[in-house]
Write an enzyme that holds these catalytic residues in place. Structure first.
Site, short mmCIF file in Angstrom:
data_model
loop_
_atom_site.label_atom_id
_atom_site.label_comp_id
_atom_site.label_asym_id
_atom_site.label_seq_id
_atom_site.Cartn_x
_atom_site.Cartn_y
_atom_site.Cartn_z
N ASN A 71 -10.00 42.67 29.13
CA ASN A 71 -9.11 43.48 30.13
C ASN A 71 -10.14 43.80 31.18
OD1 ASN A 71 -6.67 43.02 29.11
ND2 ASN A 71 -6.83 44.66 27.46
N HIS A 72 -9.68 43.83 32.40
CA HIS A 72 -10.63 44.45 33.46
C HIS A 72 -9.67 45.75 34.02
CE1 HIS A 72 -12.94 40.90 34.69
NE2 HIS A 72 -12.94 40.70 33.38
#
Length: 201
Positions: A71-72
């Site tokens: 995840n960013h």
């Protein structure tokens, strides 16, 4: 494994303490069935999430699990992870809790995950579920449901909800292996009443 050299009970090969696998769960891959961990992606120790897989699961070749480390940050204009490259860019590292963390990924018992399926972070797949080949599982799967597609959706229930609940309460996968062996004919049949009788014996 006798007769099926491409199949490996992966509990015997997994070394990552954040991957927990139940007895008799196998990975089927003629190229490297013992290398199951390569299919658990973005599983960084500092994130701390776990992949938990129950007993007697059948995991087909090419199944992959995306973990929370993929995840960013999405709260700003850019999603680019500048901070991982250093040279002063670490000054914009996300604060604790700023990255999306969906929790552990949990696969129940007696789950069949088809060829090249992708399971996203934090998904829970219920006992006895089936995931069709090349599905992308982005949300929880009920026990004894068959799901498929991208995103995966319920195609049908294997049993009515009340029967599925009975099967979960029987939990044959927790029986001693001698009892499982003794009652295999019933376990592979569709006779839930007979299975309940075996559970009581």
């Amino acid at each position: 494994m006798a007769g099926f050299p491409q199949v490996c009970f992966i509990r015997n090969t997994v070394s990552n303490p954040n991957i927990i696998v139940g007895d008799y769960t196998y990975y089927d891959d003629p190229e490297d069935s013992e290398g199951f961990e390569r299919n658990v992606l973005y599983h960084f120790p500092f994130v701390g999430d776990r992949l938990v897989i129950g007993k007697f699961c059948a995991i087909a070749r090419g199944v992959q699990f995306i973990m929370n480390g993929a995840n960013h940050r999405m709260s700003g204009i850019s999603t680019y992870p500048f901070e991982i490259f250093g040279n002063g860019w670490e000054a914009v590292a996300p604060a604790d809790g700023e990255l999306l963390h969906k929790g552990d990924t949990v696969i129940g018992n007696d789950v069949w995950i088809g060829y090249e399926s992708l399971v996203m972070p934090g998904v829970h797949i219920g006992n006895g579920a089936i995931v069709a080949a090349r599905s992308v599982v982005v949300s929880d799967v009920p026990a004894y449901a068959i799901v498929g597609g991208n995103p995966a959706r319920v195609i049908r229930e294997r049993f009515p909800r009340d029967v599925a609940a009975r099967l979960e309460s029987i939990a044959w996968w927790d029986w001693p292996i001698d009892k499982v062996t003794q009652h295999l004919q019933v376990i592979v049949s569709g006779d839930v009443d007979a299975l309940e009788a075996c559970a009581r014996s």
